[in-house]
Design a protein around this motif. Structure first.
Motif, short mmCIF file in Angstrom:
data_model
loop_
_atom_site.label_atom_id
_atom_site.label_comp_id
_atom_site.label_asym_id
_atom_site.label_seq_id
_atom_site.Cartn_x
_atom_site.Cartn_y
_atom_site.Cartn_z
N VAL A 16 40.38 20.35 -8.45
CA VAL A 16 39.58 20.40 -7.22
C VAL A 16 38.10 20.19 -7.52
O VAL A 16 37.41 19.44 -6.81
N CYS A 17 37.62 20.83 -8.58
CA CYS A 17 36.18 20.81 -8.86
C CYS A 17 35.74 19.61 -9.69
O CYS A 17 34.58 19.18 -9.57
N SER A 18 36.62 19.06 -10.52
CA SER A 18 36.16 18.01 -11.43
C SER A 18 37.13 16.85 -11.63
O SER A 18 36.79 15.70 -11.38
N HIS A 19 38.37 17.14 -12.08
CA HIS A 19 39.25 16.05 -12.50
C HIS A 19 39.54 15.06 -11.38
O HIS A 19 39.73 13.86 -11.64
N ASP A 55 48.86 16.36 -6.27
CA ASP A 55 48.59 15.32 -5.29
C ASP A 55 47.59 15.83 -4.26
O ASP A 55 46.59 15.16 -3.95
N GLY A 56 47.82 17.04 -3.75
CA GLY A 56 46.93 17.61 -2.75
C GLY A 56 45.55 17.90 -3.30
O GLY A 56 44.52 17.59 -2.68
N TYR A 57 45.49 18.51 -4.50
CA TYR A 57 44.20 18.83 -5.10
C TYR A 57 43.39 17.57 -5.37
O TYR A 57 42.17 17.55 -5.19
N THR A 58 44.07 16.52 -5.82
CA THR A 58 43.37 15.28 -6.16
C THR A 58 42.86 14.57 -4.91
O THR A 58 41.74 14.07 -4.88
N ARG A 59 43.67 14.55 -3.87
CA ARG A 59 43.30 13.80 -2.67
C ARG A 59 42.36 14.57 -1.74
O ARG A 59 41.48 13.98 -1.11
N TYR A 60 42.52 15.90 -1.68
CA TYR A 60 41.82 16.66 -0.64
C TYR A 60 40.85 17.73 -1.15
O TYR A 60 40.14 18.34 -0.35
N GLY A 61 40.81 17.96 -2.45
CA GLY A 61 39.85 18.90 -3.00
C GLY A 61 40.00 20.30 -2.44
O GLY A 61 41.10 20.85 -2.34
N PHE A 62 38.87 20.90 -2.04
CA PHE A 62 38.89 22.27 -1.52
C PHE A 62 39.67 22.39 -0.22
O PHE A 62 40.06 23.51 0.16
N ASP A 63 39.92 21.28 0.46
CA ASP A 63 40.68 21.32 1.71
C ASP A 63 42.19 21.29 1.48
O ASP A 63 42.96 21.40 2.44
N ALA A 64 42.61 21.16 0.23
CA ALA A 64 44.04 21.15 -0.07
C ALA A 64 44.63 22.53 0.20
O ALA A 64 43.97 23.55 -0.01
#
Length: 278
Positions: A121-124, A158-167
């Motif tokens: 979420v924060c970096s990768h 998938d969610g963390y990569t696409r949506y970040g903190f909104d996942a």
């Protein structure tokens, strides 16, 4: 690449992996030598079919010992203490051994999935999106086995990569991560180390996770008087001779920069979630 040609203590690892860092740190503290095979997990090299024959979860680290394959960093560390018991990082007394197992078990069950979430979420997510492009990201995400870091890591990543903190669940993982810092703060009251006031596998296991926050410009989670015992603990850890070679030097410079810069940009959101004034 021939992943099957094993030598004694060959470690398949990556600079970004907290689990690989844990094993490197444990081996250094035990004085064990190893040969390394670097698997770039941000480029998807862990999905190489030959590597997945060794580690079907497509994660690092993997250790081979004269052809014997051991996966899962906690299991690897326990295996190494059986191989070299004179330098065991597990306390010899039953109570102490149980206490360090509580920590290593908690890392595997709670803290590691939270770290995976927070790191993506924060970096990768920014690094992957920047380096792979839209089609590359689709391939990267599609290649993740359903059972990996967790039983549903494929969908979560998938969610963390696409949506970040909104996942879904991302905010909760940040809070869960923070809760372990508070548990450490309590355990370190009046002690230099987490269990029995002696350096152990508990300290080795937690080090990469606190260091990950530091590398992502998030020392504010314990600095400025918020968690003084944790602040003193990480200072002691960082002063150990094996810390920098095992946890800092293996991280590629561009990845170090990405973790620092992306993390700094994400810090205000993390601080807001944790109600930390900045």
């Amino acid at each position: 690449m021939d992943y099957g040609a094993a030598m004694t203590f060959t470690l398949y690892h990556h600079g970004s992996s907290v689990c690989a860092a844990k094993v490197r740190f444990a081996m250094a503290q035990k004085g064990l030598d190893w040969e390394g095979v670097y698997i770039d997990i941000l480029k998807g090299e862990q999905f190489d079919p030959e590597y997945m024959k060794l580690n079907p979860k497509a994660v690092v680290p993997t250790l081979t010992d004269d052809g014997t394959v051991i996966v899962d960093s906690t299991v690897i560390c326990e295996y190494l203490d059986r191989i070299a018991p004179k330098t065991s990082l597990h306390p010899s007394d039953p109570w102490g051994h149980a206490q360090v197992r509580y920590w290593t078990k908690a890392v595997d069950e709670d803290l590691h999935p939270a770290c995976g979430a927070m790191t993506f979420v924060c970096s990768h997510r920014h690094t992957v999106l920047k380096n792979l492009g839209e089609e590359g990201v689709k391939k990267f995400l599609a290649s993740t086995p359903p059972m990996s870091v967790t039983s549903n890591w494929k969908d979560l990543k998938d969610g963390y990569t696409r949506y970040g903190f909104d996942a879904p669940g991302a905010t909760e993982k940040v809070k869960l991560y923070d809760s372990y810092l508070f548990k450490m703060e309590k355990a370190l009251e009046g002690n230099d180390w987490l269990v029995g006031n002696a350096f152990s596998i508990a300290d080795v296991a937690l080090t990469p996770y606190v260091n990950r926050l530091a590398m992502m410009s998030m020392r504010g989670m314990w600095e400025n008087g918020r968690l003084p015992n944790v602040a003193k603990w990480i200072a002691r850890i960082e002063a150990l001779p094996n810390f920098k070679p095992c946890l800092i030097d293996w991280v590629p410079k561009d990845l170090t920069n990405d973790l620092r810069d992306n993390g700094a940009k994400s810090w205000p959101e993390v601080a807001k979630i944790l109600e930390i004034e900045i």
